[in-house]
Design an enzyme around this catalytic site. Structure first.
Site, PDB file in Angstrom:
ATOM      1  N   GLU A 155     -12.406  -1.706  12.834  1.00 35.11           N
ATOM      2  CA  GLU A 155     -12.454  -1.067  11.519  1.00 35.11           C
ATOM      3  C   GLU A 155     -13.638  -1.556  10.687  1.00 35.11           C
ATOM      4  OE1 GLU A 155      -8.904  -1.526   9.201  1.00 35.11           O
ATOM      5  OE2 GLU A 155      -9.728  -0.484   7.463  1.00 35.11           O
ATOM      6  N   GLU A 161       0.823  -1.214   0.000  1.00 33.96           N
ATOM      7  CA  GLU A 161       0.000   0.000   0.000  1.00 33.96           C
ATOM      8  C   GLU A 161       0.855   1.262   0.000  1.00 33.96           C
ATOM      9  OE1 GLU A 161      -4.096  -1.611   2.065  1.00 33.96           O
ATOM     10  OE2 GLU A 161      -2.648  -0.666   3.396  1.00 33.96           O
ATOM     11  N   ASP A 211      -8.687  -8.895   4.716  1.00 36.45           N
ATOM     12  CA  ASP A 211      -8.390  -7.739   5.574  1.00 36.45           C
ATOM     13  C   ASP A 211      -9.408  -7.591   6.694  1.00 36.45           C
ATOM     14  OD1 ASP A 211      -7.152  -5.526   6.558  1.00 36.45           O
ATOM     15  OD2 ASP A 211      -7.825  -4.167   4.985  1.00 36.45           O
TER      16      ASP A 211
END
Lengths: 707, 707
Positions: free
Chosen positions: B415, B308, B387
């Site tokens: 998250e 990323e 993820d």
């Protein structure tokens, strides 16, 4: 995982201070070469005042470069006279015909018009007021050598619309989400930086000159969403506004200010902003008096009230007429106006509720108030009922307010039309809007209403206003070809009946003078090939048939087919496995079609009569529905999306042929942008086609690849 | 139009300075009342050193409140002895049995364990090292009065995992997009504010105490995405790290640092960060030496490389083993470790390409490198292949690296599980992951691998690591009930085989001591009713059947059913009018199923054998596909989404019955959060159901309302 990127990084200049040492911005459509015809002549500039000085300075600069000479009193023979009629006896060089009764377009030039004639080898521009002389000069620039050829009968030129205005959505302080310029795609603001005036006088003067050359005579200098820092422009930071006004005054441009309706509370320590409260009225009157003491030609206020979180009269149980008239009352003694925006809607809708309709909102709010607005209120209406989409019907509000002065609001900044990464010449779209005949084919158009053309029933005329697209980018607009949008808007504001293709020719002639390019015919042909149909190309590869808003919610760049489908913004397409579109009929839908006068109420209500390009705005139809074009809806979606991308490929290929023929910096920048446009258009094509293929299951009749 | 809002504003404390004058943070599971059983006793704390002082101070504080007394040398009778075995002769009060051969769980307590026994009315905790004594104290806190009842045989308690770690994704400087804490939902950072240390020693000590009470012995203090300011922690700003280390040392917690692989270039002015370059190696060695000179018990480095956008060895044509071993070499002489994250994938995928698969990436990158990592490299693997979704299969990397030390990474910060606005007790989910038997029902589990339980073939054991969920919120976690996730993680890291329901009981007993609440039985029953099944409830109203990522891309809160469908992130569900799911089989899909050892490779490959909850992770099926449950996929989607919202309604209703029975501040905060959870769950239900109804056209068999 980090957040998804959306729009490409803006390839504009780094935001460094722009001072004397910095290269000047691109001359746009006023390069020195555009002044060759004038600059080679013997010129008399006759009259006094700031704007006449501006005319003189322009001519003097041209003559210094091209070998002519300029004088302010008669001395020897002249080729060109630019004179104020009221500044004493006209010089002898003016042929008698110029003072005779004018021919076509007759009457007095008025405050902003001018008279043009040519006889005995002398070209003459006469004006009654300095602004007219300035506009006459730029008219000559557009004419070039043609202004100095043969005999020309006397003709009066006047702006069709009195107020021609650009709204800057520039923030003084950088907004945490919207940045320095809300919906700005050309770098930073030319006015503000990081909470303070930018102080770039050179750039602002250059901007004023561009504005004057188009005939723009008003701008607002801050965003309609007014934050705490911006609110202070009205009081503590008025000097910052005055400085801009001083710089633009020599170009005939008046400065307006976006204000918050809550100003008496925010700035004045009052406990209310109720428009019917005496203390509030007094506050606005005294505050406005101070503004005019500092800026005698101040234009007025722009207000976004009770909209998207901005405060307004609703908080006090008052309506928009109460609110607008409050400010109008404070401005009236000084000759100012308030532009009161009609962009009022509930932005917290429930997507589950298919009976309410955001498109209805402006009409529902404002039509009942017609007749209640003060003389110096201008109701500023977005051209369409939703929000600056590449295709919408014309707002029904425009036909619904015969007793109200109106402004139609366009968007030069390309929020929903490619954000100045896509070449998208918008004048044809604006032309369609302005030429739309509100009460049927034989009746007055939007342009006629604004121009106050007589017709059955009253109308009070109005302004043309647009959200600006300039920033501190070296090319002003990010995309060099987006300059054409700015130019065309200014010219349409002068005369909304002008032809978009002719305007593009004007812009090409000025921006790319034949003597400065490799192959003038090829340059002209290429620019037309790239731009003429570019808005329709954009429409083809984005949301189909007027349904709108298939755009990425994070920034409005690129596709997001379902991005708004389950949101609170009220912009849905309701696609399912059987069909797509919004039923806005009176019979079975939201009733929006009924907000139009006949014949449009019937045309839009009727599935048979509704124009193809607006079909999905007004009707929910099966994918198999056959359009007037003979195609089914689903096949139309596939065909237009494949075609749109092919057209961008053609644009890119055409443009590549100009390499070496024009300014390489311009060519490179446009090349870069066309590559991004092709990437993005391909993404639009593939996402829209895949989305509808997955929904409908109908294969492309031509067997092309859908992912 | 302004941008759509996404997550609700965090209802946390204003970001003001936290000093002596500020109210202390919530005691979480260590309120004074939890120490009543110890504090009422006569206690001997025997031994020396910082951690023994910590034990003494805890006991002294408890005794001062509850009427007991504490002493450090023998003087009169005692009820409780906490003693280091190696600090001289044991006091006479220790019964002989305590020094005899231990019973179950025998062996030496070691560095972090302790021995517990009770006879002759004296409870005894013996440890070989100070950390063990500290953990023994908190074990007694958990036991409460039960620690002082009857006779208890000698038993040794040791942590099953050596390193139990929390990673803070806290930024030193506020990141323009990610803020002060990346994926933080509990206000600001407890370590940093606006580019500087926060300096709140009181709060950090309170945090250290919470960590010790769970058995956490390592934390990293900055985000794995290392910005320019954060990079400096390794060198110029090492003092800031040392200050944290000094505050946490008395609680047995070692500090680790996230570093950028480009540090030699960014900080060292080298021209390269090539892991095979001698200058680079020297730089890391000398830099690391300076770190240990300042922080002798420094834990090591955490690295996100080539992921990323973070730099890594790929830039130099090297692989991850080269990169990790470089840092490991610098750390080895000092006893430090490098946690090298396996979260490496291409985040610029083309959604049109259905042959590549992000789920494959970690295995493809790392499995070939097994055996090449140095002894002190810990490969840190996210628990699932994508993820941190609420449902994923266990990562196949864990079974693929027998010669590599591993850390399994969980996410305590919510998250993708409601961002601490939703009550979502995650321990049952972590328990499923840890109990997953990698090579089949009779073979070792993930927990066994980490615990280095012997089995066929080598394994090197490992750590349990999680991304932390605390901030400067008064309740530490935003949602008071999210404290249970933090607590359960810490306890699972001590022993990954603990039962989630039993852990919740522990947490309830400590956090809501019976003497402090209105109706202890009702409090316990309600907390279980709200939390026990809350993760499955969350799963029910969000993405169905393991397909994942139907989340709003702007911040990952709330639904965005197609939000990632046409993006570059590689997380798609491929729903069309006929079916949904990702074909990851070897026969017709991406082949990801083949990364598992048998039997899982066959189970996942098989449409018949694949567990329902992972069906759409591994297979693309028609909506009419019948699950093992007997329901069709489409009816399952409808049923679970209606059920999920009903369960949230029940949670809210249950919770309301605790009004007046617990701390009103806690009750109010949870009530507020449950209202938002219900709103958001309803939005999930309606958007997901409408989406699939519009796609499939299949009506709900039970005739409920789908919009």
């Amino acid at each position: 995982m980090t957040s998804p990127a959306t729009a490409p990084a803006t390839g504009t200049a780094p935001a460094t201070a722009t001072g004397a040492g910095e290269p000047p911005p691109h001359p746009a459509w006023l390069p020195p070469e555009a002044f060759r015809a004038i600059g080679a002549r013997r010129v008399l500039v006759h009259g006094d005042g700031t704007l006449v000085d501006t005319v003189h300075d322009e001519v003097a600069r041209a003559c210094a470069r091209h070998g002519g000479r300029v004088q302010r009193t008669v001395a020897g023979p002249v080729d060109l006279v630019l004179a104020l009629r009221d500044s004493g006896p006209l010089p002898e060089a003016v042929p008698p015909a110029a003072t005779a009764a004018p021919g076509p377009g007759g009457g007095s030039p008025g405050d902003e018009g001018f008279l043009l004639t040519r006889s005995d080898g002398v070209t003459v521009v006469l004006a009654d007021a300095p602004a007219g002389l300035l506009y006459g000069l730029f008219h000559l620039v557009r004419l070039g050598e043609a202004a100095f050829t043969g005999e020309q009968p006397t003709r009066v030129h006047r702006p069709v619309l009195r107020r021609r205005m650009l709204d800057h959505w520039d923030n003084v302080a950088v907004h945490p989400v919207m940045g320095q310029v809300e919906r700005g795609y050309a770098g930073g603001s030319i006015f503000w930086r990081d909470g303070r005036p930018r102080g770039d006088r050179h750039r602002l003067r250059a901007y004023g000159r561009l504005l004057a050359s188009m005939g723009i005579n008003a701008i607002s200098v801050n965003n309609v969403n007014v934050g705490p820092t911006e609110a202070l422009l009205l009081t503590d930071r008025l000097d910052d506004v005055a400085e801009i006004a001083d710089l633009l005054r020599p170009y005939g441009v008046r400065v307006h200010l976006s204000v918050t309706f809550a100003a008496p509370v925010v700035l004045g320590d009052l406990s209310t902003a109720d428009p019917l409260d005496d203390g509030v009225r007094d506050w606005w009157e005294s505050t406005t008096r101070r503004v005019y003491a500092r800026i005698p030609d101040f234009g007025g206020y722009v207000v976004k009230a009770d909209s998207e979180g901005q405060p307004g009269p609703f908080s006090y149980g008052r309506d928009h007429a109460d609110g607008a008239n409050l400010l109008a009352g404070a401005l009236a003694p000084h000759g100012g106006v308030v532009h009161w925006r009609a962009f009022v809607y509930d932005h917290r809708r429930d997507w589950r509720d298919r009976t309410t309709d955001r498109a209805r909102a402006a009409y529902d709010h404002f039509a009942p108030l017609d007749g209640r607005f003060a003389e110096n209120v201008v109701l500023q209406v977005k051209f369409g009922p939703v929000d600056f989409q590449p295709r919408e019907p014309v707002s029904p509000v425009i036909a619904a307010m015969p007793a109200t002065r109106l402004a139609v609001e366009l968007q030069v900044t390309q929020e929903y039309t490619g954000q100045q990464w896509h070449a998208c010449y918008l004048a044809p779209w604006w032309h369609e809007v302005l030429a739309f005949r509100l009460w049927g084919p034989a009746e007055r158009s939007v342009a006629d209403v604004l121009a106050d053309v007589p017709g059955p029933g009253p109308h009070r005329g109005g302004d043309l206003v647009a959200v600006a697209n300039v920033g501190d980018d070296p090319f002003w607009c990010g995309h060099p070809l987006a300059q054409a949008n700015l130019y065309a808007f200014g010219r349409l504001a002068w005369d909304p009946r002008l032809d978009p293709v002719a305007l593009l020719d004007e812009w090409i002639d000025l921006t790319f003078p034949a003597s400065t390019v490799g192959d003038p015919a090829l340059v002209r042909e290429t620019l037309h090939a790239v731009l003429d149909d570019s808005w329709r190309t954009y429409e083809r590869y984005t949301a189909p048939l007027g349904v709108g808003f298939m755009v990425n919610p994070a920034g409005h760049y690129g596709p997001g087919v379902d991005g708004y489908e389950y949101s609170r913004w009220g912009t849905y397409h309701f696609a399912d496995r059987d069909g797509v579109g919004v039923d806005r009929t009176c019979a079975t839908g939201t009733g929006f079609a009924g907000q139009y006068p006949p014949p449009w109420s019937q045309v839009y209500e009727s599935l048979e009569q509704c124009p193809d390009e607006l079909l999905l705005f007004f009707h929910h139809v099966p994918y198999s529905h056959v359009l007037h074009s003979g195609s089914t809806v689903i096949q139309h979606i596939y065909d237009t999306h494949f075609a749109g991308v092919e057209e961008v490929v053609a644009m890119r290929d055409r443009w590549s042929r100009l390499a070496g023929m024009i300014d390489p910096a311009v060519h490179d920048r446009v090349t870069e942008r066309l590559a991004e446009q092709l990437r993005c258009a391909t993404e639009w094509r593939d996402q829209v086609n895949t989305y509808f293929f997955r929904k409908s299951g109908v294969p492309d009749a031509r067997g092309r690849r859908i992912h």
